[in-house]
Design a protein around this motif. Structure first.
Motif, short mmCIF file in Angstrom:
data_model
loop_
_atom_site.label_atom_id
_atom_site.label_comp_id
_atom_site.label_asym_id
_atom_site.label_seq_id
_atom_site.Cartn_x
_atom_site.Cartn_y
_atom_site.Cartn_z
N ALA A 1 45.53 26.97 21.23
CA ALA A 1 44.38 27.19 22.13
C ALA A 1 44.88 27.19 23.57
O ALA A 1 45.67 26.32 23.95
CB ALA A 1 43.35 26.10 21.93
N ASP A 2 44.43 28.17 24.34
CA ASP A 2 44.82 28.21 25.76
C ASP A 2 43.84 29.10 26.51
O ASP A 2 43.24 30.01 25.95
CB ASP A 2 46.24 28.76 25.92
CG ASP A 2 46.90 28.29 27.22
OD1 ASP A 2 47.80 27.43 27.16
OD2 ASP A 2 46.51 28.79 28.30
N ILE A 3 43.70 28.81 27.80
CA ILE A 3 42.83 29.63 28.65
C ILE A 3 43.49 30.96 29.00
O ILE A 3 42.81 31.94 29.32
CB ILE A 3 42.47 28.85 29.94
CG1 ILE A 3 41.26 29.45 30.63
CG2 ILE A 3 43.66 28.72 30.88
CD1 ILE A 3 40.70 28.58 31.76
N ASN B 1 45.91 17.16 22.27
CA ASN B 1 45.20 17.52 23.51
C ASN B 1 46.21 17.51 24.65
O ASN B 1 46.52 16.46 25.22
CB ASN B 1 44.07 16.51 23.77
CG ASN B 1 42.96 16.65 22.76
OD1 ASN B 1 42.51 17.76 22.48
ND2 ASN B 1 42.53 15.54 22.19
N ASN B 2 46.73 18.71 24.95
CA ASN B 2 47.86 18.83 25.88
C ASN B 2 47.50 19.61 27.15
O ASN B 2 48.16 19.43 28.18
CB ASN B 2 49.01 19.53 25.12
CG ASN B 2 50.06 20.10 26.04
OD1 ASN B 2 50.89 19.36 26.58
ND2 ASN B 2 50.02 21.41 26.27
N ALA B 3 46.47 20.45 27.10
CA ALA B 3 46.15 21.30 28.27
C ALA B 3 45.99 20.44 29.51
O ALA B 3 45.33 19.40 29.48
CB ALA B 3 44.88 22.09 28.01
N SER C 1 44.85 11.90 42.39
CA SER C 1 43.80 12.32 41.45
C SER C 1 44.41 12.70 40.10
O SER C 1 43.83 12.43 39.04
CB SER C 1 42.99 13.49 42.03
OG SER C 1 42.39 13.08 43.24
N TYR C 2 45.59 13.33 40.17
CA TYR C 2 46.31 13.63 38.92
C TYR C 2 46.58 12.32 38.18
O TYR C 2 46.32 12.20 36.98
CB TYR C 2 47.64 14.34 39.24
CG TYR C 2 48.47 14.67 38.02
CD1 TYR C 2 48.27 15.86 37.31
CD2 TYR C 2 49.45 13.79 37.54
CE1 TYR C 2 49.03 16.15 36.18
CE2 TYR C 2 50.20 14.07 36.42
CZ TYR C 2 49.99 15.26 35.74
OH TYR C 2 50.74 15.54 34.62
N SER C 3 47.08 11.33 38.92
CA SER C 3 47.39 10.04 38.32
C SER C 3 46.13 9.41 37.72
O SER C 3 46.16 8.89 36.59
CB SER C 3 48.00 9.13 39.40
OG SER C 3 48.36 7.89 38.87
N PHE D 1 58.81 13.51 34.44
CA PHE D 1 58.86 14.91 34.89
C PHE D 1 59.54 15.78 33.83
O PHE D 1 60.57 15.41 33.28
CB PHE D 1 59.61 15.00 36.22
CG PHE D 1 58.97 14.17 37.30
CD1 PHE D 1 57.77 14.57 37.88
CD2 PHE D 1 59.54 12.97 37.70
CE1 PHE D 1 57.16 13.79 38.86
CE2 PHE D 1 58.93 12.19 38.67
CZ PHE D 1 57.75 12.60 39.25
N THR D 2 58.94 16.94 33.58
CA THR D 2 59.42 17.82 32.51
C THR D 2 59.55 19.24 33.06
O THR D 2 58.73 19.69 33.87
CB THR D 2 58.43 17.78 31.32
OG1 THR D 2 58.19 16.41 30.97
CG2 THR D 2 58.96 18.51 30.11
N ASP D 3 60.57 19.93 32.57
CA ASP D 3 60.94 21.25 33.07
C ASP D 3 59.97 22.33 32.57
O ASP D 3 60.25 23.00 31.57
CB ASP D 3 62.37 21.53 32.59
CG ASP D 3 62.92 22.80 33.19
OD1 ASP D 3 62.31 23.35 34.13
OD2 ASP D 3 63.98 23.26 32.71
N THR D 4 58.83 22.46 33.25
CA THR D 4 57.84 23.47 32.86
C THR D 4 57.31 24.14 34.13
O THR D 4 57.62 23.71 35.25
CB THR D 4 56.63 22.84 32.13
OG1 THR D 4 55.91 22.04 33.09
CG2 THR D 4 57.04 21.98 30.95
N ALA D 5 56.42 25.12 33.93
CA ALA D 5 55.82 25.82 35.08
C ALA D 5 55.05 24.85 35.96
O ALA D 5 55.01 25.01 37.19
CB ALA D 5 54.89 26.92 34.57
#
Ligand SMILES: NC(=O)c1ccc[n+]([C@@H]2O[C@H](COP(=O)([O-])OP(=O)(O)OC[C@H]3O[C@@H](n4cnc5c(N)ncnc54)[C@H](O)[C@@H]3O)[C@@H](O)[C@H]2O)c1
Ligand SMILES: CC/C=C\C[C@H](O)/C=C/C=C\C=C\C=C\[C@@H](O)[C@@H](O)C/C=C\CCC(=O)O
Length: 257
Positions: free
Chosen positions: A35-37, A90-92, A150-152, A183-187
């Motif tokens: 599932a993704d937007i 639930n990862n999004a 806010s992310y935190s 931290f993970t190597d993603t977009a």
């Protein structure tokens, strides 16, 4: 084949940690609803995975997780396609301090709503087979992030919610756990706007590969002893569990980061 016979649903599955998780689950024999937007990337990614694994092993479900109707349809479509859902990841997520209300909606509210839907569709009390929910939080859900308050907050919320959902095990046959990667190597990391000091901090902590986080998620999907657990994935300590005051073993272990 750790996941033979299992049906997984992964949100934010088009790229990054979500895609690495889908790939690992397929390698272990699960059928997976992605599932993704992002429909364009999601459809292309799913079609590549169908060629690599099997046409019947993966399906793409365009979903904005902040839309309650779409979230419900995501479960219904997966069940229609594969007969059941037994693993929900639930990862999004987004990192956008400017639009923090939207970020809370994606990162926290949608994870809560999807967990409640998982209970509705998977619970023993409703004729379901039970299963496991894995919520993707962050080390920013345990430690403060001065450059992303806010992310935190959204990620602390997921940790608190997950730790409080332990009753689901006995009542519904569902284990709810979360994972807190560094931290993970993603977009998400590549596009984050950071000062040079913040970038230095990230470099000094180190950067995980999404496949390392996927391995941690697989462990939570298969370890039937864990419910309400907060798993950490860090460069220094690899996969570990964070213990809070009151958790069994807290005083002897003293959680380290
Ligand atoms: N990258 C990191 O450093 C890091 C570290 C710890 C935790 N995390 C968390 O891991 C998860 C995955 O992040 P990532 O790094 O792979 O990011 P990413 O940006 O590479 O992937 C996120 C995916 O979520 C999708 N998405 C965004 N909003 C959505 C919505 N409303 N509905 C459905 N899908 C949506 C995006 O289209 C994208 O495919 C997030 O929850 C993130 O907060 C990331
Ligand atoms: C910008 C969005 C990209 C990724 C966010 C993500 O979810 C990752 C968060 C990972 C870690 C956050 C750590 C926050 C740490 C702060 O408290 C910092 O001040 C502490 C400094 C070093 C931490 C040392 C360590 O982790 O070993």
């Amino acid at each position: 084949m750790l996941l033979a016979g299992e049906v997984a649903l992964v949100t934010g599955a088009a790229r990054g940690i979500g895609l690495a998780t889908v790939r690992l689950m397929l390698q272990h024999g699960a059928k997976v609803g992605l599932a993704d937007i992002d429909e364009t990337v999601g459809v292309a990614t799913c079609s590549e995975l169908q060629k690599e694994f099997s046409r019947n092993a993966a399906t793409f479900i365009p979903t904005d997780v902040t839309d309650s109707m779409q979230l419900r349809r995501m479960f219904q479509t997966t069940i229609k396609e594969f007969g059941k859902v037994s693993i929900v990841c639930n990862n999004a997520g987004v990192a956008d301090e400017q639009n923090w209300k939207k970020m809370i909606a994606v990162n926290m509210v949608a994870m809560m709503e999807s967990t409640h839907l998982a209970v509705e569709f998977m619970s023993h009390t409703r004729g379901g087979e039970g299963g496991v929910v894995i919520n993707v939080s962050s080390m920013g859900g345990i430690l403060p992030m001065p450059f992303g308050p806010s992310y935190s907050a959204s990620k602390f919320g997921i940790v608190g919610f997950t730790r409080s959902m332990t009753e689901c095990l006995e009542r519904d046959g569902i284990r709810v756990n979360c994972v807190c990667p560094e931290f993970t190597d993603t977009a998400m990391l590549a596009t984050a706007s950071m000062t040079s000091e913040q970038l230095e901090m990230v470099q000094s902590v180190g950067i995980l590969q999404p496949e390392q986080v996927a391995e941690a998620i697989l462990q939570l999907a298969t370890d039937s002893s864990k419910a309400g657990a907060v798993m950490t994935v860090t460069m220094k300590r690899g996969i570990d569990f964070f213990l809070f005051p009151g958790d069994p073993g807290y005083s002897s272990k003293k959680s380290k980061l």
